[in-house]
Scaffold this active site. Sequence first.
Site, PDB file in Angstrom:
ATOM      1  N   GLY A  25       0.840  -1.201   0.000  1.00 55.50           N
ATOM      2  CA  GLY A  25       0.000   0.000   0.000  1.00 55.50           C
ATOM      3  C   GLY A  25       0.871   1.246   0.000  1.00 55.50           C
TER       4      GLY A  25
ATOM      5  NE  ARG B 238      -2.499  -3.912  -0.605  1.00 58.25           N
ATOM      6  CZ  ARG B 238      -1.891  -3.450   0.487  1.00 58.25           C
ATOM      7  NH1 ARG B 238      -0.819  -4.069   0.956  1.00 58.25           N
ATOM      8  NH2 ARG B 238      -2.364  -2.376   1.106  1.00 58.25           N
TER       9      ARG B 238
ATOM     10  CG  ASP C  97       3.982  -7.512   6.993  1.00 60.84           C
ATOM     11  OD1 ASP C  97       3.485  -6.742   6.154  1.00 60.84           O
ATOM     12  OD2 ASP C  97       3.301  -8.206   7.767  1.00 60.84           O
TER      13      ASP C  97
ATOM     14  CB  THR D 108       3.118  -0.002   6.915  1.00 64.20           C
ATOM     15  OG1 THR D 108       1.758  -0.041   7.352  1.00 64.20           O
ATOM     16  CG2 THR D 108       3.989  -0.402   8.091  1.00 64.20           C
TER      17      THR D 108
ATOM     18  CG  ASP E 268      -1.729  -0.522   8.922  1.00 64.90           C
ATOM     19  OD1 ASP E 268      -2.317   0.536   8.635  1.00 64.90           O
ATOM     20  OD2 ASP E 268      -2.115  -1.641   8.524  1.00 64.90           O
TER      21      ASP E 268
ATOM     22  CG  ASP F 188       1.600  -3.505  10.629  1.00 60.03           C
ATOM     23  OD1 ASP F 188       2.480  -3.019   9.898  1.00 60.03           O
ATOM     24  OD2 ASP F 188       0.626  -4.144  10.190  1.00 60.03           O
TER      25      ASP F 188
ATOM     26  NE  ARG G  94      -3.644  -5.887   6.155  1.00 64.03           N
ATOM     27  CZ  ARG G  94      -3.504  -5.686   4.856  1.00 64.03           C
ATOM     28  NH1 ARG G  94      -4.489  -5.936   4.047  1.00 64.03           N
ATOM     29  NH2 ARG G  94      -2.373  -5.245   4.365  1.00 64.03           N
TER      30      ARG G  94
HETATM   31  O1  F6P Z   1      -1.007  -0.818   3.982  1.00 64.91           O
HETATM   32  C1  F6P Z   1      -1.779  -1.052   5.096  1.00 64.91           C
HETATM   33  C2  F6P Z   1      -3.196  -0.666   4.823  1.00 64.91           C
HETATM   34  O2  F6P Z   1      -3.293   0.721   4.790  1.00 64.91           O
HETATM   35  C3  F6P Z   1      -4.157  -1.285   5.829  1.00 64.91           C
HETATM   36  O3  F6P Z   1      -4.371  -0.511   6.966  1.00 64.91           O
HETATM   37  C4  F6P Z   1      -5.397  -1.481   4.994  1.00 64.91           C
HETATM   38  O4  F6P Z   1      -6.161  -2.557   5.478  1.00 64.91           O
HETATM   39  C5  F6P Z   1      -4.853  -1.780   3.659  1.00 64.91           C
HETATM   40  O5  F6P Z   1      -3.622  -1.147   3.571  1.00 64.91           O
HETATM   41  C6  F6P Z   1      -5.744  -1.354   2.502  1.00 64.91           C
HETATM   42  O6  F6P Z   1      -5.137  -1.758   1.334  1.00 64.91           O
HETATM   43  P1  F6P Z   1      -5.668  -1.467  -0.129  1.00 64.91           P
HETATM   44  O7  F6P Z   1      -5.338  -0.042  -0.452  1.00 64.91           O
HETATM   45  O8  F6P Z   1      -4.896  -2.417  -0.989  1.00 64.91           O
HETATM   46  O9  F6P Z   1      -7.136  -1.705  -0.130  1.00 64.91           O
END
Ligand code: F6P
Length: 359
Positions: free
Chosen positions: A10, A72, A103, A125, A127, A129, A171
Amino acid sequence: MKVGILTGGGDCPGLNAVIRAIVRKGVFHYEDEFVGFLEGWRGLLEDKAMPLDLSSVGGILPRGGTILRTSRTNPAKHPGGIDQCIESLKKYGAQALIAVGGDDTLSVAQRLHEKGIQVVGVPKTIDNDLAGTDYTFGFDTAVNVATGAIDRVHTTAEAHNRVMVVEVMGRDSGWIAMYSGIAGGADVILIPEVPFDIDKVAETIRLRHGRGRYFSIVVVAEGAKFSTDVDPEHGAPIVQDMGRDEFGHARLGGIGNILAREIEKRTGFETRTVVLGHIQRGGSPSAFDRVLATRYGIGAIDMVHRNEFGCMAALRGNKVVSVPLADAIAKTRTVDKEMIDVAFGILDKLTKDKEAVAD
Ligand code: F6P
């Protein structure tokens, strides 16, 4: 030396600041050349690349997103994908690769390292995390966006005597919910680390309103889980659809609306939801993230020239250090007890029921 750079997973405010710092230090101090692989690992699988020089990184410091774009894509899910990545690096003459990601991206970097590729990681990230580092860049910007939104939601909640539920990203870890909830003065903070009892959340809000308050703010991470059977698959996070990405992640989202419905049902207080979603990921990085991303970029190119491969630039006690990639991807960094205690510390005695919020 010729160095490849890619950004995966992301997107995140500060990615461009990392790229800029790597290229500037590499060119000015090491006479490096750079190739940027586009759209994360997909660039290596599908031969998508661009030269990176001083002019290509000019003016990108404050820009959100990534000039290299991202995806991704997981090479391990494509037949011969890992070997294809190695071939592409050879084709472009890249003697080292800097992978900027969370990760998922860094787990592929580790696989390449195990195959003898000279890889360095940079932790990214919103997040926050990722293990091995105190902070990932992008997190501070996301927290600022969420806090600004909570401040705005506060005034409309107060004007209408309402409960407002703010759903933020996160997440597996509730860092954004925890930081923005504390900074925004939320009354209830719900995080993925601790499944919550909806009856206790409702009771917390009822008690607060019983003391003469007439509005409440609830901050919930998208990955938070009900401990009771309010949702059809209780104990599991709420997902938007059944699809999964190439790293096996479901698309989360929707808990805010379910929570609002259940709070209103139990308390009788009018309740609304705001889902912040990708607004937290877009736009210009905060000053803190610009500096942190720049420090990580400098750290990563220095690591390349110190032959510290199979490692990631990390922040430890405000020093940028090098840690093994294997440590960074070994586990998810969840909200720690100290932060949870801070959240409880500011709650009113009447609402100080640990289970009602988080433990
Ligand atoms: O990269 C982490 C994150 O921002 C999460 O918090 C979230 O669930 C996810 O990406 C959303 O991803 P996408 O943009 O692929 O829907």
